[in-house]
Design an enzyme around this catalytic site. Structure first.
Site, PDB file in Angstrom:
ATOM      1  N   CYS A 189     -18.990  -6.101   1.686  1.00 42.45           N
ATOM      2  CA  CYS A 189     -20.259  -6.117   2.405  1.00 42.45           C
ATOM      3  C   CYS A 189     -20.196  -5.032   3.471  1.00 42.45           C
ATOM      4  O   CYS A 189     -19.265  -5.021   4.266  1.00 42.45           O
ATOM      5  CB  CYS A 189     -20.469  -7.456   3.087  1.00 42.45           C
ATOM      6  SG  CYS A 189     -20.317  -8.825   1.951  1.00 42.45           S
TER       7      CYS A 189
ATOM      8  N   THR B 298       0.843  -1.202   0.000  1.00 44.19           N
ATOM      9  CA  THR B 298       0.000   0.000   0.000  1.00 44.19           C
ATOM     10  C   THR B 298       0.878   1.251   0.000  1.00 44.19           C
ATOM     11  O   THR B 298       0.686   2.169  -0.813  1.00 44.19           O
ATOM     12  CB  THR B 298      -0.932   0.004   1.236  1.00 44.19           C
ATOM     13  OG1 THR B 298      -1.759  -1.151   1.159  1.00 44.19           O
ATOM     14  CG2 THR B 298      -1.792   1.244   1.288  1.00 44.19           C
TER      15      THR B 298
ATOM     16  N   THR C 250      14.034   4.831  10.170  1.00 47.54           N
ATOM     17  CA  THR C 250      14.865   3.680  10.527  1.00 47.54           C
ATOM     18  C   THR C 250      14.325   2.407   9.882  1.00 47.54           C
ATOM     19  O   THR C 250      13.143   2.085  10.032  1.00 47.54           O
ATOM     20  CB  THR C 250      14.886   3.522  12.066  1.00 47.54           C
ATOM     21  OG1 THR C 250      15.380   4.745  12.611  1.00 47.54           O
ATOM     22  CG2 THR C 250      15.764   2.361  12.497  1.00 47.54           C
TER      23      THR C 250
ATOM     24  N   GLN D   7       0.429  -9.538  -5.963  1.00 48.59           N
ATOM     25  CA  GLN D   7      -0.081 -10.919  -6.043  1.00 48.59           C
ATOM     26  C   GLN D   7       0.724 -11.748  -7.040  1.00 48.59           C
ATOM     27  O   GLN D   7       0.342 -12.881  -7.353  1.00 48.59           O
ATOM     28  CB  GLN D   7      -1.572 -10.921  -6.424  1.00 48.59           C
ATOM     29  CG  GLN D   7      -2.476 -10.303  -5.376  1.00 48.59           C
ATOM     30  CD  GLN D   7      -2.576 -11.133  -4.088  1.00 48.59           C
ATOM     31  OE1 GLN D   7      -2.129 -12.290  -4.019  1.00 48.59           O
ATOM     32  NE2 GLN D   7      -3.136 -10.545  -3.050  1.00 48.59           N
TER      33      GLN D   7
END
Ligand SMILES: Cc1ncc(COP(=O)(O)O)c(C=O)c1O
Length: 378
Positions: free
Chosen positions: A321, A72, A233, A175
């Site tokens: 959902c 991300t 770090t 992936q």
């Protein structure tokens, strides 16, 4: 048999060999790798060794590997870091992970023009579509290598060839790393991103692998680590774990893939026989075998998820959902998947640690739940 884990695209367990390699760097070799004394130098050697091994496995040079907290962060760094200032044109696939899709939305709000390439019914982009969609001001193209929901493999190498260096190219390979060969030099992209926990490494580390000389701007400031491109770090133990997990994944790729392919085929034929009608969202062949996106028309993903969990099968929905409603996945929507397959889509994802007996049992439990819910009217 206890609960069975079929959610390996979400995350995977750390292999014992990976944990063993990491442990000394959490307890004994605790120096800050930026410190120049003995303790720091020892940590620095381990960090740079992990960086060198990672780079070699991914067809890159050590200074092209920027360790991040995961994919991300790496995707955000690539998108905001390579886009430069607006106005300019950005081109992406419509099936990207939210960690790419959301930055693109923000860049659009900031004044960039963002266009999306069409995809076919398996979610694959056609490289022939690329040249006609480039504009003189196209600055960045963004297409993932393997889709997280369907396992579709995108033709990234062909896309990069068609791009002919006219813009930067970022590829989310999260992936793909450890599942298919991934090399920066071979793919011809500007940058690629991944997370170690997707291939039996630790959570909290990944990398952006970015070509030397690419005009990447940092997103955070305050230190000189990693050439100032991602200051802070470095987590030495996590970097060691990433390198060891990657080495294992690359070494064992063919064996793991063959095993998983067999497990997936078995699972799919069992479900098709015992829980029809079942629809496959994504490629029947040609994708990575780790991922299987199945729809159970007439049923709802949220009910399926809960009942599979109660029956001891952990998987995930292919749809989001929230508050009692099922929001169709943008990936499946872009593929043109019909409504009853959108709202009943479930993702099963496999790892080489699964046994045939576990997969058999999972298929039996899934079929039983589906049959019971159908009898009860959904
Ligand atoms: C394709 C893809 N990109 C990016 C990510 C984000 O990875 P992380 O949550 O480790 O930052 C994921 C995680 O599911 C993913 O599947």
């Amino acid at each position: 048999m206890g609960p069975i884990y079929l959610d390996n695209n979400a995350t995977t367990p750390v292999l014992p060999a990976v944990w063993d390699a990491m442990r000394p760097f959490l307890a004994d070799v605790y120096g800050n790798p930026a410190s120049s004394h003995h303790f720091g130098r020892k940590a620095r050697r381990a960090l740079e060794d992990a960086r060198e091994r990672t780079a070699a496995l991914l067809g890159a040079r050590p200074d092209e590997v920027i360790f991040t907290s995961g994919a991300t962060e790496a995707n955000n760094l690539a998108l905001f870091g390579l886009a430069g200032d607006p106005p300019a044109h950005l081109l992406a696939s419509p099936v990207e992970h939210p960690s790419v899709a959301e930055p693109l939305r923000q860049l659009a709000e900031a004044g960039f023009r963002v266009d999306y390439l069409p995809v076919d019914s398996t979610g694959a982009v056609d490289p022939d579509d690329l040249p006609g969609r480039l504009r003189p001001d196209t600055r960045l193209v963004c297409v993932m290598l393997v889709n997280h929901e369907t396992g579709t493999i995108e033709p990234v190498r062909d896309l990069a060839r068609r791009l002919e260096g006219r813009a930067a190219f970022h590829c989310d390979a999260t992936q793909a790393v450890g599942k298919v060969p991934v090399r920066l030099d071979d793919l011809g992209v500007t940058s690629l991103s991944f997370s170690a926990h997707k291939f039996h490494g630790p959570k909290g580390i990944g990398a952006l692998v970015v070509r030397r000389g690419a005009p990447l701007r940092p997103r955070t400031w305050g230190g000189h680590q990693q050439q100032g491109r991602r200051p802070g770090t470095e987590p030495v133990a996590l970097a060691v774990g990433l390198a060891v997990a990657l080495e294992r994944a690359v070494e064992e790729m063919d064996r793991r893939c063959a095993l998983i392919r067999e497990l997936r085929t078995h699972f799919l034929s069992h479900i098709r026989a015992a829980a029809a009608p079942v629809a496959l969202n994504g490629p029947e062949e040609g994708g990575v075998p780790h991922t299987l996106n199945l729809a159970f028309p007439g049923l709802r993903a949220d009910a399926l998820l809960m009942n599979f969990d109660l029956a001891g099968v952990a998987c995930s929905t292919g749809a989001t959902c929230s508050s009692g409603s099922v929001l169709p996945s943008p990936v499946l929507r872009a593929m043109g998947v019909p409504d009853d397959r959108l709202t009943s889509a479930m993702r099963f994802s496999f790892s080489p640690l699964l046994t045939p007996a576990e997969v058999d049992e999972a298929a039996r439990r899934v079929a039983e739940v589906v049959t019971r819910l159908r009898r009860a009217g959904g």
